[in-house]
Design a protein around this motif. Structure first.
Motif, PDB file in Angstrom:
ATOM      1  N   ALA A   1      46.790 -45.035  16.675  1.00 51.82           N
ATOM      2  CA  ALA A   1      45.684 -44.072  16.695  1.00 51.82           C
ATOM      3  C   ALA A   1      45.685 -43.239  15.422  1.00 51.82           C
ATOM      4  CB  ALA A   1      45.799 -43.182  17.926  1.00 51.82           C
ATOM      5  N   PHE A   2      46.853 -42.754  15.004  1.00 49.63           N
ATOM      6  CA  PHE A   2      46.966 -41.974  13.768  1.00 49.63           C
ATOM      7  C   PHE A   2      46.503 -42.809  12.585  1.00 49.63           C
ATOM      8  CE2 PHE A   2      49.039 -40.373  10.012  1.00 49.63           C
ATOM      9  CZ  PHE A   2      49.150 -39.003  10.188  1.00 49.63           C
TER      10      PHE A   2
ATOM     11  N   ARG B   1      37.112 -39.509   1.915  1.00 48.38           N
ATOM     12  CA  ARG B   1      37.587 -38.772   0.752  1.00 48.38           C
ATOM     13  C   ARG B   1      37.661 -39.622  -0.514  1.00 48.38           C
ATOM     14  NH1 ARG B   1      41.841 -34.087   2.580  1.00 48.38           N
ATOM     15  NH2 ARG B   1      40.405 -33.070   4.025  1.00 48.38           N
ATOM     16  N   GLY B   2      37.225 -40.843  -0.418  1.00 48.47           N
ATOM     17  CA  GLY B   2      37.209 -41.700  -1.585  1.00 48.47           C
ATOM     18  C   GLY B   2      38.572 -42.186  -2.018  1.00 48.47           C
ATOM     19  N   LEU B   3      39.522 -42.223  -1.092  1.00 48.05           N
ATOM     20  CA  LEU B   3      40.858 -42.713  -1.402  1.00 48.05           C
ATOM     21  C   LEU B   3      40.924 -44.225  -1.196  1.00 48.05           C
ATOM     22  CD1 LEU B   3      42.896 -39.965   0.511  1.00 48.05           C
ATOM     23  CD2 LEU B   3      42.423 -40.049  -1.950  1.00 48.05           C
ATOM     24  N   THR B   4      41.735 -44.876  -1.989  1.00 50.07           N
ATOM     25  CA  THR B   4      42.001 -46.299  -1.791  1.00 50.07           C
ATOM     26  C   THR B   4      43.216 -46.425  -0.876  1.00 50.07           C
ATOM     27  OG1 THR B   4      41.142 -46.885  -3.978  1.00 50.07           O
ATOM     28  CG2 THR B   4      42.639 -48.456  -2.929  1.00 50.07           C
ATOM     29  N   LEU B   5      43.028 -47.035   0.266  1.00 46.97           N
ATOM     30  CA  LEU B   5      44.089 -47.096   1.273  1.00 46.97           C
ATOM     31  C   LEU B   5      44.495 -48.536   1.540  1.00 46.97           C
ATOM     32  CD1 LEU B   5      45.809 -45.552   3.433  1.00 46.97           C
ATOM     33  CD2 LEU B   5      43.941 -46.023   5.037  1.00 46.97           C
ATOM     34  N   VAL B   6      45.800 -48.757   1.614  1.00 48.73           N
ATOM     35  CA  VAL B   6      46.337 -50.036   2.073  1.00 48.73           C
ATOM     36  C   VAL B   6      47.003 -49.798   3.421  1.00 48.73           C
ATOM     37  CG1 VAL B   6      47.976 -51.906   1.631  1.00 48.73           C
ATOM     38  CG2 VAL B   6      46.633 -50.947  -0.254  1.00 48.73           C
ATOM     39  N   ASN B   7      46.538 -50.513   4.429  1.00 48.13           N
ATOM     40  CA  ASN B   7      47.026 -50.396   5.796  1.00 48.13           C
ATOM     41  C   ASN B   7      48.072 -51.475   6.068  1.00 48.13           C
ATOM     42  OD1 ASN B   7      45.162 -48.297   6.920  1.00 48.13           O
ATOM     43  ND2 ASN B   7      43.610 -49.800   6.347  1.00 48.13           N
ATOM     44  N   VAL B   8      49.293 -51.048   6.349  1.00 42.27           N
ATOM     45  CA  VAL B   8      50.383 -51.988   6.594  1.00 42.27           C
ATOM     46  C   VAL B   8      50.653 -52.061   8.093  1.00 42.27           C
ATOM     47  CG1 VAL B   8      52.802 -52.536   6.121  1.00 42.27           C
ATOM     48  CG2 VAL B   8      51.384 -51.474   4.339  1.00 42.27           C
ATOM     49  N   VAL B   9      50.724 -53.287   8.610  1.00 46.91           N
ATOM     50  CA  VAL B   9      51.070 -53.530  10.010  1.00 46.91           C
ATOM     51  C   VAL B   9      52.209 -54.536  10.052  1.00 46.91           C
ATOM     52  CG1 VAL B   9      48.766 -53.003  10.887  1.00 46.91           C
ATOM     53  CG2 VAL B   9      49.303 -55.336  10.176  1.00 46.91           C
ATOM     54  N   ARG B  10      52.810 -54.692  11.232  1.00 46.90           N
ATOM     55  CA  ARG B  10      54.018 -55.523  11.282  1.00 46.90           C
ATOM     56  C   ARG B  10      53.788 -56.929  11.793  1.00 46.90           C
ATOM     57  NH1 ARG B  10      57.443 -52.792  16.238  1.00 46.90           N
ATOM     58  NH2 ARG B  10      55.869 -53.045  17.863  1.00 46.90           N
ATOM     59  N   SER B  11      52.569 -57.269  12.221  1.00 43.99           N
ATOM     60  CA  SER B  11      52.349 -58.603  12.777  1.00 43.99           C
ATOM     61  C   SER B  11      50.933 -59.069  12.496  1.00 43.99           C
ATOM     62  CB  SER B  11      52.590 -58.597  14.286  1.00 43.99           C
ATOM     63  OG  SER B  11      51.589 -57.832  14.951  1.00 43.99           O
ATOM     64  N   GLN B  12      50.722 -60.380  12.616  1.00 39.92           N
ATOM     65  CA  GLN B  12      49.390 -60.941  12.452  1.00 39.92           C
ATOM     66  C   GLN B  12      48.460 -60.447  13.546  1.00 39.92           C
ATOM     67  OE1 GLN B  12      48.290 -62.976   9.779  1.00 39.92           O
ATOM     68  NE2 GLN B  12      46.355 -62.302  10.703  1.00 39.92           N
ATOM     69  N   ALA B  13      49.000 -60.284  14.759  1.00 42.96           N
ATOM     70  CA  ALA B  13      48.173 -59.790  15.864  1.00 42.96           C
ATOM     71  C   ALA B  13      47.650 -58.390  15.562  1.00 42.96           C
ATOM     72  CB  ALA B  13      48.972 -59.782  17.166  1.00 42.96           C
ATOM     73  N   ALA B  14      48.503 -57.542  14.989  1.00 43.38           N
ATOM     74  CA  ALA B  14      48.067 -56.194  14.628  1.00 43.38           C
ATOM     75  C   ALA B  14      47.037 -56.244  13.504  1.00 43.38           C
ATOM     76  CB  ALA B  14      49.262 -55.345  14.223  1.00 43.38           C
ATOM     77  N   ALA B  15      47.222 -57.154  12.561  1.00 45.36           N
ATOM     78  CA  ALA B  15      46.241 -57.300  11.472  1.00 45.36           C
ATOM     79  C   ALA B  15      44.902 -57.765  12.028  1.00 45.36           C
ATOM     80  CB  ALA B  15      46.765 -58.284  10.433  1.00 45.36           C
ATOM     81  N   ASP B  16      44.943 -58.691  12.993  1.00 47.93           N
ATOM     82  CA  ASP B  16      43.705 -59.182  13.599  1.00 47.93           C
ATOM     83  C   ASP B  16      42.969 -58.058  14.322  1.00 47.93           C
ATOM     84  OD1 ASP B  16      44.322 -61.697  12.654  1.00 47.93           O
ATOM     85  OD2 ASP B  16      45.131 -62.423  14.565  1.00 47.93           O
TER      86      ASP B  16
ATOM     87  N   GLU C   1      43.988 -49.058  26.156  1.00 48.91           N
ATOM     88  CA  GLU C   1      44.490 -50.268  26.810  1.00 48.91           C
ATOM     89  C   GLU C   1      44.566 -50.126  28.326  1.00 48.91           C
ATOM     90  OE1 GLU C   1      47.293 -52.924  24.887  1.00 48.91           O
ATOM     91  OE2 GLU C   1      48.699 -52.525  26.524  1.00 48.91           O
ATOM     92  N   ALA C   2      44.880 -48.903  28.795  1.00 45.21           N
ATOM     93  CA  ALA C   2      45.018 -48.723  30.242  1.00 45.21           C
ATOM     94  C   ALA C   2      44.919 -47.244  30.587  1.00 45.21           C
ATOM     95  CB  ALA C   2      46.348 -49.284  30.737  1.00 45.21           C
ATOM     96  N   THR C   3      44.477 -46.974  31.825  1.00 44.76           N
ATOM     97  CA  THR C   3      44.477 -45.611  32.347  1.00 44.76           C
ATOM     98  C   THR C   3      45.269 -45.593  33.654  1.00 44.76           C
ATOM     99  OG1 THR C   3      42.416 -45.940  33.589  1.00 44.76           O
ATOM    100  CG2 THR C   3      42.236 -45.080  31.339  1.00 44.76           C
TER     101      THR C   3
ATOM    102  N   ALA D   1      53.332 -47.210  27.888  1.00 45.38           N
ATOM    103  CA  ALA D   1      53.176 -46.627  26.558  1.00 45.38           C
ATOM    104  C   ALA D   1      54.362 -46.935  25.654  1.00 45.38           C
ATOM    105  CB  ALA D   1      52.989 -45.118  26.666  1.00 45.38           C
ATOM    106  N   ALA D   2      55.530 -47.171  26.245  1.00 48.78           N
ATOM    107  CA  ALA D   2      56.729 -47.456  25.456  1.00 48.78           C
ATOM    108  C   ALA D   2      56.821 -48.910  25.022  1.00 48.78           C
ATOM    109  CB  ALA D   2      57.972 -47.074  26.264  1.00 48.78           C
ATOM    110  N   GLN D   3      55.941 -49.768  25.522  1.00 52.24           N
ATOM    111  CA  GLN D   3      55.990 -51.185  25.188  1.00 52.24           C
ATOM    112  C   GLN D   3      55.555 -51.439  23.751  1.00 52.24           C
ATOM    113  OE1 GLN D   3      53.579 -53.275  28.026  1.00 52.24           O
ATOM    114  NE2 GLN D   3      54.846 -52.688  29.773  1.00 52.24           N
ATOM    115  N   GLU D   4      56.219 -52.371  23.108  1.00 52.55           N
ATOM    116  CA  GLU D   4      55.814 -52.790  21.767  1.00 52.55           C
ATOM    117  C   GLU D   4      54.626 -53.742  21.870  1.00 52.55           C
ATOM    118  OE1 GLU D   4      59.091 -54.455  19.685  1.00 52.55           O
ATOM    119  OE2 GLU D   4      60.240 -52.595  19.627  1.00 52.55           O
ATOM    120  N   GLY D   5      53.834 -53.752  20.819  1.00 54.61           N
ATOM    121  CA  GLY D   5      52.725 -54.704  20.758  1.00 54.61           C
ATOM    122  C   GLY D   5      51.498 -54.304  21.550  1.00 54.61           C
ATOM    123  N   ARG D   6      51.405 -53.046  21.963  1.00 51.23           N
ATOM    124  CA  ARG D   6      50.192 -52.611  22.658  1.00 51.23           C
ATOM    125  C   ARG D   6      48.991 -52.710  21.729  1.00 51.23           C
ATOM    126  NH1 ARG D   6      49.734 -47.814  23.093  1.00 51.23           N
ATOM    127  NH2 ARG D   6      51.690 -46.978  22.261  1.00 51.23           N
ATOM    128  N   ARG D   7      47.810 -52.885  22.337  1.00 55.62           N
ATOM    129  CA  ARG D   7      46.585 -52.977  21.548  1.00 55.62           C
ATOM    130  C   ARG D   7      45.717 -51.731  21.692  1.00 55.62           C
ATOM    131  NH1 ARG D   7      45.738 -58.489  20.229  1.00 55.62           N
ATOM    132  NH2 ARG D   7      43.989 -57.761  18.970  1.00 55.62           N
TER     133      ARG D   7
END
Length: 329
Positions: free
Chosen positions: A156-157, A168-183, A301-303, A316-322
């Motif tokens: 979310a952040f 703000r006109g900044l050039t940003l590179v977004n780094v993620v740890r998996s292809q699923a996160a990139a998708d 993802e869930a309520t 919420a503690a699970q890895e790989g949440r979407r």
């Protein structure tokens, strides 16, 4: 006397195992106070850290027992309705014990939201924008065109930072740890997306046309800190705001000694304490404008209801949440 549910922490440990839901009397608002019913509240990483006993240092560690919940949205249902009308939606920030059916707040602290606002998005849409806006000011003086790199970009952040960087006109590179996160960021992120790995600094420079970053924003720690640091220009800063890996941040000594790279911590309460009241009001208004303009969208993802808070914390503690996990009445 009517009773309500309230989420309490009395000890530290695995969040789902130490959390408690108790019944307490519904609070009675005094003069110039409002009774507010909870609509939605996110399970933020900071909340998990508090349950685990890993949030804060020394005097900044929360004392126990504590009432859980640090951000949310509610509706006015009683109290000083001559000051704020019944049915008015409010942002709930800085109010202890938000994970309750009801809370009482001073009418003068009511943060009124538009009637037509998406309550779920609003529940998780003000703390992060304020944090991003503060972080971008706290470490280096950024100008339009400057390069920033962040990890955990699908959080979310991270999504909020992506939206604000574009404005703000900044050039940003977004780094993620998996292809699923990139998708998950495909077609959503404004900045370029890269998957973390040993060759991240080289791929980063390919994405920026050879321009190093002035600021790296780190939610992870561990070796990820070092890879971000290798993307920095001379004198650049790594802003560490999260503890996702649970490991100490790594930083090569030659980066520090010869390249002037600095590692600095960011913590919203400390940053807020340095601002004047009028600056904080401006910050809130800018965050609200971002939310109202739908500059960003955080997937849910869930309520879960308050009775199922243990399951919500486990999820919420699970890895790989979407997406985010929310609590509702």
């Amino acid at each position: 006397m009517p009773l309500m549910r309230q989420v309490v922490q009395r000890r530290t440990g695995r969040p789902a195992e130490v959390v408690e839901v108790v019944e307490v009397p519904v609070p009675t608002p005094g003069p110039d106070e409002l009774l507010v019913q909870l609509d939605a509240a996110p399970v933020n990483p900071a909340e998990l850290l508090m349950f685990e006993g890993r949030y804060g240092y020394g005097p900044s560690r929360p004392s126990l027992p504590r009432l859980a919940g640090i951000e949310g949205v509610g509706t006015v249902v009683g109290g000083a309705t001559d000051r704020v009308a019944e049915g008015t939606p409010l942002a709930l920030l800085g109010i202890p014990g938000l994970w309750s059916d009801y809370v009482v707040i001073p009418a003068r602290r009511a943060l009124v939201l538009p009637e037509d606002i998406d309550r779920q998005q609003a529940s998780m849409g003000l703390v992060n924008p304020q944090a991003v806006l503060l972080l971008l000011e706290d470490h280096v003086g950024l100008e339009p065109g400057d390069v920033v790199v962040q990890n955990a970009a699908n959080s979310a952040f991270g999504r909020v930072l992506d939206a604000i960087a574009r404005r703000r006109g900044l050039t940003l590179v977004n780094v993620v740890r998996s292809q699923a996160a990139a998708d998950a960021l495909a077609g959503v992120a404004h900045g370029a997306v890269a998957i973390d790995g040993p060759d991240l600094p080289e791929r980063f420079l390919e994405l920026t046309g050879g321009r190093p970053a002035r600021l790296a924003v780190d939610a992870v720690g561990g070796g990820s800190t070092n890879r971000l640091a290798h993307c920095l220009a001379t004198g650049g800063v790594v802003s560490l705001y999260g503890l996702l890996s649970g490991r100490p941040a790594v930083l090569d000594l030659d980066l520090v000694v010869f390249h002037g790279v600095r590692l600095e911590g960011y913590w919203t309460p400390r940053s807020m304490s340095r601002r004047r009241p009028e600056e904080i009001r401006t910050l809130f208004q800018e965050s609200l404008e971002l939310l109202r303009s739908e500059a960003f969208h955080v997937p849910v993802e869930a309520t879960y209801g308050l009775d199922d808070v243990a399951a919500a914390l486990e999820h919420a503690a699970q890895e790989g949440r979407r997406g985010k996990v929310l609590l509702t009445r």
